[in-house]
Design an enzyme around this catalytic site. Structure first.
Site, PDB file in Angstrom:
ATOM      1  N   CYS A 216      12.853  12.867  41.789  1.00 27.74           N
ATOM      2  CA  CYS A 216      14.280  12.818  42.120  1.00 27.74           C
ATOM      3  C   CYS A 216      14.717  14.252  42.370  1.00 27.74           C
ATOM      4  O   CYS A 216      14.500  15.122  41.506  1.00 27.74           O
ATOM      5  CB  CYS A 216      15.046  12.228  40.932  1.00 27.74           C
ATOM      6  SG  CYS A 216      16.836  12.296  41.082  1.00 27.74           S
ATOM      7  N   ASN A 217      15.298  14.490  43.523  1.00 24.24           N
ATOM      8  CA  ASN A 217      15.712  15.856  43.845  1.00 24.24           C
ATOM      9  C   ASN A 217      16.809  16.355  42.925  1.00 24.24           C
ATOM     10  O   ASN A 217      16.811  17.495  42.496  1.00 24.24           O
ATOM     11  CB  ASN A 217      16.201  15.920  45.289  1.00 24.24           C
ATOM     12  CG  ASN A 217      15.049  16.008  46.248  1.00 24.24           C
ATOM     13  OD1 ASN A 217      14.542  17.095  46.505  1.00 24.24           O
ATOM     14  ND2 ASN A 217      14.603  14.879  46.752  1.00 24.24           N
ATOM     15  N   THR A 218      17.767  15.472  42.635  1.00 28.66           N
ATOM     16  CA  THR A 218      18.903  15.897  41.815  1.00 28.66           C
ATOM     17  C   THR A 218      18.427  16.276  40.412  1.00 28.66           C
ATOM     18  O   THR A 218      18.812  17.319  39.877  1.00 28.66           O
ATOM     19  CB  THR A 218      19.961  14.772  41.766  1.00 28.66           C
ATOM     20  OG1 THR A 218      20.225  14.340  43.100  1.00 28.66           O
ATOM     21  CG2 THR A 218      21.239  15.245  41.135  1.00 28.66           C
TER      22      THR A 218
ATOM     23  N   ASP B  10      12.906   8.585  38.154  1.00 32.06           N
ATOM     24  CA  ASP B  10      13.981   8.769  39.146  1.00 32.06           C
ATOM     25  C   ASP B  10      15.267   8.187  38.573  1.00 32.06           C
ATOM     26  O   ASP B  10      15.246   7.368  37.656  1.00 32.06           O
ATOM     27  CB  ASP B  10      13.637   8.071  40.472  1.00 32.06           C
ATOM     28  CG  ASP B  10      14.740   8.267  41.515  1.00 32.06           C
ATOM     29  OD1 ASP B  10      15.144   9.423  41.735  1.00 32.06           O
ATOM     30  OD2 ASP B  10      15.228   7.276  42.079  1.00 32.06           O
ATOM     31  N   SER B  11      16.382   8.599  39.167  1.00 30.49           N
ATOM     32  CA  SER B  11      17.670   8.049  38.753  1.00 30.49           C
ATOM     33  C   SER B  11      17.741   6.543  39.037  1.00 30.49           C
ATOM     34  O   SER B  11      18.558   5.852  38.453  1.00 30.49           O
ATOM     35  CB  SER B  11      18.790   8.772  39.506  1.00 30.49           C
ATOM     36  OG  SER B  11      18.561   8.674  40.901  1.00 30.49           O
TER      37      SER B  11
ATOM     38  N   GLU C  78      21.527   2.012  49.470  1.00 30.08           N
ATOM     39  CA  GLU C  78      21.609   1.123  48.299  1.00 30.08           C
ATOM     40  C   GLU C  78      22.386  -0.155  48.610  1.00 30.08           C
ATOM     41  O   GLU C  78      22.182  -1.174  47.974  1.00 30.08           O
ATOM     42  CB  GLU C  78      22.231   1.863  47.113  1.00 30.08           C
ATOM     43  CG  GLU C  78      21.356   3.041  46.712  1.00 30.08           C
ATOM     44  CD  GLU C  78      21.158   3.188  45.230  1.00 30.08           C
ATOM     45  OE1 GLU C  78      22.008   2.728  44.464  1.00 30.08           O
ATOM     46  OE2 GLU C  78      20.134   3.796  44.843  1.00 30.08           O
TER      47      GLU C  78
ATOM     48  N   TYR D 242      22.767   9.950  40.316  1.00 25.99           N
ATOM     49  CA  TYR D 242      22.837  11.247  39.647  1.00 25.99           C
ATOM     50  C   TYR D 242      23.466  12.306  40.573  1.00 25.99           C
ATOM     51  O   TYR D 242      23.959  13.318  40.109  1.00 25.99           O
ATOM     52  CB  TYR D 242      21.434  11.732  39.284  1.00 25.99           C
ATOM     53  CG  TYR D 242      20.829  11.152  38.015  1.00 25.99           C
ATOM     54  CD1 TYR D 242      21.331  10.004  37.400  1.00 25.99           C
ATOM     55  CD2 TYR D 242      19.732  11.782  37.429  1.00 25.99           C
ATOM     56  CE1 TYR D 242      20.738   9.505  36.249  1.00 25.99           C
ATOM     57  CE2 TYR D 242      19.145  11.281  36.274  1.00 25.99           C
ATOM     58  CZ  TYR D 242      19.645  10.142  35.689  1.00 25.99           C
ATOM     59  OH  TYR D 242      19.064   9.660  34.549  1.00 25.99           O
ATOM     60  N   GLY D 243      23.402  12.043  41.883  1.00 22.17           N
ATOM     61  CA  GLY D 243      23.778  13.067  42.868  1.00 22.17           C
ATOM     62  C   GLY D 243      25.210  13.539  42.790  1.00 22.17           C
ATOM     63  O   GLY D 243      25.547  14.608  43.294  1.00 22.17           O
TER      64      GLY D 243
ATOM     65  N   CYS E  60      16.034  14.228  49.660  1.00 15.35           N
ATOM     66  CA  CYS E  60      16.542  13.156  48.803  1.00 15.35           C
ATOM     67  C   CYS E  60      15.598  11.973  48.949  1.00 15.35           C
ATOM     68  O   CYS E  60      15.149  11.664  50.068  1.00 15.35           O
ATOM     69  CB  CYS E  60      17.957  12.766  49.215  1.00 15.35           C
ATOM     70  SG  CYS E  60      18.562  11.310  48.327  1.00 15.35           S
ATOM     71  N   THR E  61      15.331  11.333  47.822  1.00 18.22           N
ATOM     72  CA  THR E  61      14.345  10.244  47.789  1.00 18.22           C
ATOM     73  C   THR E  61      14.702   9.066  48.699  1.00 18.22           C
ATOM     74  O   THR E  61      13.827   8.328  49.118  1.00 18.22           O
ATOM     75  CB  THR E  61      14.255   9.712  46.359  1.00 18.22           C
ATOM     76  OG1 THR E  61      15.590   9.418  45.909  1.00 18.22           O
ATOM     77  CG2 THR E  61      13.598  10.716  45.456  1.00 18.22           C
ATOM     78  N   HIS E  62      16.017   8.878  48.976  1.00 20.38           N
ATOM     79  CA  HIS E  62      16.433   7.710  49.759  1.00 20.38           C
ATOM     80  C   HIS E  62      16.287   7.899  51.270  1.00 20.38           C
ATOM     81  O   HIS E  62      16.254   6.932  52.011  1.00 20.38           O
ATOM     82  CB  HIS E  62      17.909   7.382  49.488  1.00 20.38           C
ATOM     83  CG  HIS E  62      18.164   6.751  48.164  1.00 20.38           C
ATOM     84  ND1 HIS E  62      17.726   7.304  46.991  1.00 20.38           N
ATOM     85  CD2 HIS E  62      18.806   5.601  47.834  1.00 20.38           C
ATOM     86  CE1 HIS E  62      18.111   6.527  45.981  1.00 20.38           C
ATOM     87  NE2 HIS E  62      18.767   5.487  46.470  1.00 20.38           N
TER      88      HIS E  62
HETATM   89  N1  DGL Z   1      17.144  10.215  43.649  1.00 24.56           N
HETATM   90  C1  DGL Z   1      18.283  11.010  44.052  1.00 24.56           C
HETATM   91  C2  DGL Z   1      17.783  12.289  44.753  1.00 24.56           C
HETATM   92  O1  DGL Z   1      16.655  12.393  45.212  1.00 24.56           O
HETATM   93  C3  DGL Z   1      19.214  10.250  44.955  1.00 24.56           C
HETATM   94  C4  DGL Z   1      19.990   9.164  44.245  1.00 24.56           C
HETATM   95  C5  DGL Z   1      20.981   9.670  43.235  1.00 24.56           C
HETATM   96  O2  DGL Z   1      21.915  10.400  43.590  1.00 24.56           O
HETATM   97  O3  DGL Z   1      20.806   9.325  42.055  1.00 24.56           O
HETATM   98  O4  DGL Z   1      18.545  13.225  44.850  1.00 24.56           O
END
Ligand code: DGL
Length: 273
Positions: A73-75, A10-11, A158, A42-43, A192-194
């Site tokens: 990570c979705n992004t 993940d990012s 975060e 990363y988003g 999104c993971t968060h």
């Molecule tokens: N892990 C990213 C996602 O699922 C969210 C955090 C990021 O933007 O890096 O899109």
């Protein structure tokens, strides 16, 4: 025996919400988690940058012996997975596998909607990539997909503001925006993971009757199925129940934040890329 853990990338911390569900379903496997905290989020980054960073991290996980890497990570799944699967794997090691979080979710989302109108809440990067509408169309051509970027939600989590009244404001704002895009959206995916950390507030802001889906459990279920269907990969994954955590940034920061996402204390090691 050489350790061949399943790599989870993940990012930053977010993938820990996915790892948490994966280890609940598959506790016997070994896992190696890498969070690229030094370069997150990363988003908000371009395709090229997310691809470059993700590839670098995937290569490192392969070098550590991982036969399979999950982009939790979705992004990264939206912007890098396809290129890595189609172009890079052949050059790096055709026997290795990389999977993402988008396909497992898009495969089943149509089973939840009765109206055929589905909402996606995600980072800017994931929304702009259009990955969800494209993938959902493949499985459910009759389902209409409406997306809403929620750029404040990752920073709220975060910065430990996810239980504050400020969080309620932004959550309501984005949910209201999404629901005005079409009548009868009855299924909303937290892409999104968060966002699972905001679940309580999201459910409160969502009208009754709307199903809110979070990805961790879905991805974990899909991994169980994948390993069952692919004994050639499953056979390479070691199973001694060990989990190692690496971050590209401060280990103290990682360990402090990680407990919130993972639900348990974490002791990470530093990686310089
Ligand atoms: N892990 C990213 C996602 O699922 C969210 C955090 C990021 O933007 O890096 O899109």
């Amino acid at each position: 025996m050489e350790q061949q853990p399943i790599g989870i990338f993940d990012s930053g911390y977010g993938g820990l919400t996915v790892l948490k569900e994966i280890t609940a379903k598959l506790p016997q496997y070994d896992y190696l988690y890498l969070g690229d905290n030094a370069r997150s989020p990363y988003g908000t980054r371009s395709f090229e940058t997310v691809y470059e960073y993700t590839l670098e991290c995937v290569k490192w996980l392969f070098e550590q012996g991982c036969p399979l890497v999950i982009l939790a990570c979705n992004t990264a799944s939206a912007k890098a997975l396809r290129s890595i699967q189609q172009n890079d794997l052949q050059k790096i090691d055709a026997e290795k596998r990389v999977l993402g979080v988008i396909r497992p979710t898009t495969e089943i989302i149509g089973q939840y909607t009765k109206t055929g109108n589905v909402g996606i809440l995600a980072t800017n990067g994931t929304v702009i990539s259009n990955s969800y509408p494209i993938e959902i169309e493949k499985f459910y051509p009759d389902v209409a997909v409406f997306q809403e970027p929620c750029p404040m939600w990752v920073p709220l989590v975060e910065n430990n503001e996810y239980t504050s009244p400020g969080a309620d404001y932004f959550i309501k704002k984005n949910i209201d925006n999404l629901l005005t895009k079409a009548e009868g959206i009855d299924t909303v995916l937290l892409a999104c993971t968060h966002y699972p950390l905001l679940m309580e507030k999201i459910k409160k802001a969502m009208p009754e009757g709307v199903t809110v889906l979070s990805q961790g459990e879905i991805v974990a279920g899909s991994l169980v199925e994948y390993l069952h269907k692919h004994p050639e990969i499953d056979g390479k994954c070691t199973k001694s129940g060990q989990i190692s955590f690496y971050t590209t940034d401060s280990t103290d920061d990682f360990d402090n934040h990680a407990a919130v996402f993972y639900g348990k204390p974490v002791k990470s090691q530093h990686l310089s890329l």
